[in-house]
Design a protein around this motif. Structure first.
Motif, short mmCIF file in Angstrom:
data_model
loop_
_atom_site.label_atom_id
_atom_site.label_comp_id
_atom_site.label_asym_id
_atom_site.label_seq_id
_atom_site.Cartn_x
_atom_site.Cartn_y
_atom_site.Cartn_z
N PRO A 8 10.38 23.14 -5.36
CA PRO A 8 9.75 22.19 -4.82
C PRO A 8 8.16 22.68 -4.33
CG PRO A 8 11.33 23.49 -3.22
CD PRO A 8 11.47 23.89 -4.58
N TYR A 283 10.13 19.30 2.88
CA TYR A 283 9.88 18.89 1.47
C TYR A 283 8.63 17.76 1.71
CZ TYR A 283 13.55 21.74 0.16
OH TYR A 283 14.32 22.77 -0.08
N GLY A 286 8.41 12.50 -2.03
CA GLY A 286 8.53 12.18 -3.40
C GLY A 286 9.21 13.59 -4.03
N GLU A 287 9.56 14.59 -3.24
CA GLU A 287 9.74 15.79 -3.81
C GLU A 287 10.98 15.62 -4.79
OE1 GLU A 287 9.72 19.01 -5.33
OE2 GLU A 287 8.51 19.30 -3.89
N THR A 288 11.03 16.04 -5.79
CA THR A 288 12.30 15.82 -6.59
C THR A 288 13.21 17.09 -6.83
OG1 THR A 288 10.88 16.50 -8.80
CG2 THR A 288 11.42 14.02 -8.48
N ASN A 289 12.58 18.26 -6.49
CA ASN A 289 13.33 19.50 -6.18
C ASN A 289 13.81 19.85 -4.85
OD1 ASN A 289 13.36 20.28 -9.29
ND2 ASN A 289 11.13 20.71 -8.85
#
Ligand code: FRU
Ligand code: FRU
Ligand code: FRU
Length: 491
Positions: A8, A283, A286-289
Motif C-alpha cells: 500500500p 489506507y 482507492g488503495e488496492t493493497n
C-alpha cells in the motif's frame, strides 16, 4: 517515493502542530508500517541483511570489549541531561546511568532484577584516545536496597525492580532521576499472583564529582508520579501485560515555563475487546493493497496497541504531573514503543522510540531498532521517517526469515539481528545502544554491555547512517560524550 508493487501507499501526514493539550493523537498506521517490509529485499538469502544499508546499523563484531569488566550486565543507558537533552559532564567527569543486573543471572532473567547503576569517566578525551571499552568506571547502584520498594501499598511483592528513565541535572548539582519503579507479585514457579505494577517515579539526589571520581547521595526517597489511568493509558485491569514506563522529560521552547514528559504506554482498551479502526489502518482512498478493518481485527493484531504518552508537570519541583492524551498510537502496529524521547533540530520535533521485531502486530514486520517521526510540535500529525515507514535505524536483519530469539537466533538470520537494542539518540545524531546477542544460531555470544556509537544524519523526514563516522560507520564502544560542562556544582 514510488509505491512498491504489492504494497500500500503510506498514510498522508501533514506534520501540523496541535496544542500539547489538544485531543489529537497521531497514528503510526498499518499503511505506514507496511513500508518497512516494502523496502526489504525479497531475494536476500540466508544470513544476509534484507534491509536498505542507509537505515541499517553496520554489523558489530563479536569480539566486543566489556565496559564493566564483567562486573554487571548492562543494558538501557541514559546520560545526565538538561531540559533540552544536552549532555553534561560535572567537574570534569562524564556520568551515565544504566540498568544493571548481577552477572550470576542469565541475561534474559535481568528484567525482574534490574537496578539503576552509574558509570563515570574523565570528560573531554577524544574517543580514539580512550581505552577500547570506553574507559568507564562503574560507580555502583544509585539506590540502597529497599528504597524503591517503599512506594507500593502492597508490600508482598516477590520482585522489586527499577526500569528505565532519564536524569536531569541543575547548576547546583541536583539530579532529578525519573525512572520506572516496578513491583512483581509472583509465586515460586514464577506465575503472577497478581499483575505487575509499574509506576513512573522520581527521586532527587546530588552529584559530587572531582578528578578522583563521582559519588551520588540523597537518593533515599521516591515520589510516585504517575500510574496508568485507564482512560488514555491502559491499566493492569484492562490488560495484565500492559506497558507503562520509561519517562523522558524536556521543555518545549514553544511553551516556555512548562515541563513535559513522554513515556511508553498502551492504548486504553480491554485486551480481549480491543479494536482498531480504519484510521489506525490508514489506507488511502482507492488503495488496492489495503485490508479491511474486520480482517485486521480478527487477525490478532489488536493485541499490539502501543502508544507514546504525554504528561505535563503541575509544579516547578516536578513532583506533580497530569496526563495529556497520547502523542502517538501504534494500534495494530506494535505493542511496545519503548524509551520514547523528543529530539529537536532545525525547528522540527523528532519523536524517537525503540521497538522489537517480536512486538510487531500480525501482518507487520520490522527489525529491532529505533523508529522516528517528525512534526512541527510535540503534538503533531507526525510523519514517520524514511519513506513513510518510521524505521530510523535497524539492526541488520532478514525479514524473509523468522527471527528466533536472542537466546536462540533463527538459523537463517543475519548474525547482527539482535546486535543492538535500546537505542538512545544523542545531540548531533549520535546513537548509543546495548548489545543483546551477536552471532548465528550455532555461534553467538550474549552482550550485556554498550555497543559502538553510530551517527545518524537527521534531515527533514529522513535519518540515514553516516558511514563516514568512525570505522565505516561504527564509532567507539560505549561512547557517550558530554556536549556541555557543569563546573563548581556541589563537589
Ligand atoms: C539552569 C541550568 C539548566 C541546566 C543546568 C546546567 O538550571 O542552566 O539549563 O540544566 O543549569 O548548567
Ligand atoms: C522483552 C521485554 C522488554 C520488557 C520486558 C518485560 O525483553 O518485553 O521489552 O521490558 O520484556 O518483562
Ligand atoms: C528496553 C526495556 C525498557 C524497560 C527495560 C526493562 O530495553 O524494555 O522499556 O524499562 O528494558 O528492563
Amino acid at each position: 517515493t514510488e509505491p512498491v508493487p504489492g504494497f500500500p501507499q503510506p498514510t498522508e501526514h501533514t506534520q501540523k502542530a496541535y496544542s500539547p493539550t489538544d485531543d489529537f493523537t497521531s497514528r503510526w498506521t498499518r499503511a505506514d508500517a507496511k513500508q518497512i517490509k516494502a523496502m526489504s529485499d525479497p531475494n536476500a538469502g540466508s544470513r544476509e541483511n534484507s534491509m536498505p544499508k542507509e537505515y541499517t546499523m553496520p554489523t558489530v563484531p563479536q569480539d566486543f570489549p566489556d565496559m564493566s569488566n564483567e562486573e554487571v550486565w548492562v543494558w538501557d543507558t541514559w546520560p545526565l541531561t538538561d531540559e533540552h537533552a544536552n549532555q553534561y559532564s560535572v567537574n570534569g567527569q562524564e556520568i551515565i546511568f544504566s540498568l544493571v543486573a548481577d552477572r550470576d543471572l542469565g541475561f534474559d532473567e535481568r528484567h525482574q532484577y534490574a537496578r539503576i547503576g552509574y558509570f563515570y569517566r574523565p570528560a573531554g578525551v577524544p574517543a580514539d584516545e580512550r581505552p577500547e571499552d570506553g574507559g568507564w568506571t562503574y560507580g555502583g547502584q544509585v539506590f540502597d536496597e529497599g528504597v524503591t520498594g517503599k512506594i507500593f501499598e502492597d508490600q508482598s511483592f516477590s520482585h522489586q525492580t527499577q526500569w528505565s528513565g532519564s536524569a536531569r541535572v541543575t547548576k547546583n548539582g541536583e539530579i532529578k532521576l525519573f525512572f520506572t519503579d516496578v513491583a512483581f507479585y509472583r509465586d515460586k514457579d514464577g506465575k503472577d499472583i497478581k499483575p505487575y505494577d509499574p509506576r513512573i517515579a522520581l527521586s532527587v539526589g546530588h552529584v559530587h564529582s572531582n578528578k578522583n571520581g563521582v559519588k551520588l547521595t540523597g537518593f533515599d526517597k521516591v515520589t510516585d508520579l504517575l500510574q496508568a489511568d485507564g482512560k488514555y493509558y491502559q491499566t493492569a485491569e484492562q490488560n495484565s501485560y500492559f506497558n507503562f514506563r520509561d519517562p523522558f522529560t524536556f521543555e518545549d521552547p514553544a511553551h516556555p515555563g512548562e515541563t513535559y514528559m513522554v513515556f511508553e504506554g498502551n492504548t486504553a482498551q480491554k485486551r480481549d475487546e480491543a479494536k482498531c479502526t480504519s484510521e489506525d489502518l490508514g489506507y488511502r482512498k482507492g488503495e488496492t493493497n489495503g485490508e479491511t478493518v474486520d480482517e485486521v481485527n480478527k487477525s490478532g493484531a489488536t493485541y499490539q496497541i502501543g502508544n507514546v504518552g504525554l504528561a505535563r508537570a503541575k509544579n516547578k519541583e516536578l513532583t506533580e504531573w497530569e496526563f495529556l492524551p497520547p502523542i502517538l498510537s501504534a494500534n495494530c502496529v506494535t505493542d511496545q514503543t519503548e524509551r520514547p524521547q523528543i529530539y529537536m533540530q532545525d525547528g522540527k520535533y523528532y519523536l524517537f522510540t525503540i521497538s522489537h521485531r517480536s512486538t510487531f502486530a500480525a501482518g507487520i514486520d520490522g527489525p529491532e531498532g529505533v523508529y522516528g517521526f517528525v512534526g512541527n510540535g510535540i503534538r503533531s500529525d507526525y510523519q514517520p521517517l524514511n519513506r513513510g515507514s518510521g524505521l530510523a535505524l535497524g539492526s541488520p536483519s532478514n525479514l524473509n526469515f523468522a527471527a528466533g530469539s536472542p537466546f536462540a537466533p533463527d538459523y537463517n538470520q543475519h548474525p547482527g539481528q539482535f546486535q543492538a537494542y535500546s537505542h538512545y539518540v544523542m545531540p548531533g545524531g549520535l546513537v548509543q545502544s546495548f548489545i543483546d546477542t551477536i552471532g548465528t544460531k550455532e555461534d553467538f555470544v550474549r552482550g550485556g554491555t554498550l555497543g559502538p556509537t553510530v551517527k545518524l544524519d537527521i534531515k527533514g523526514d529522513s535519518a540515514t547512517v553516516d558511514y563516514n563516522y568512525g570505522d565505516n560507520g561504527l564509532g567507539a564502544w560505549a561512547d557517550i560524550p558530554a556536549n556541555r560542562e557543569l563546573k563548581n556544582g556541589k563537589a
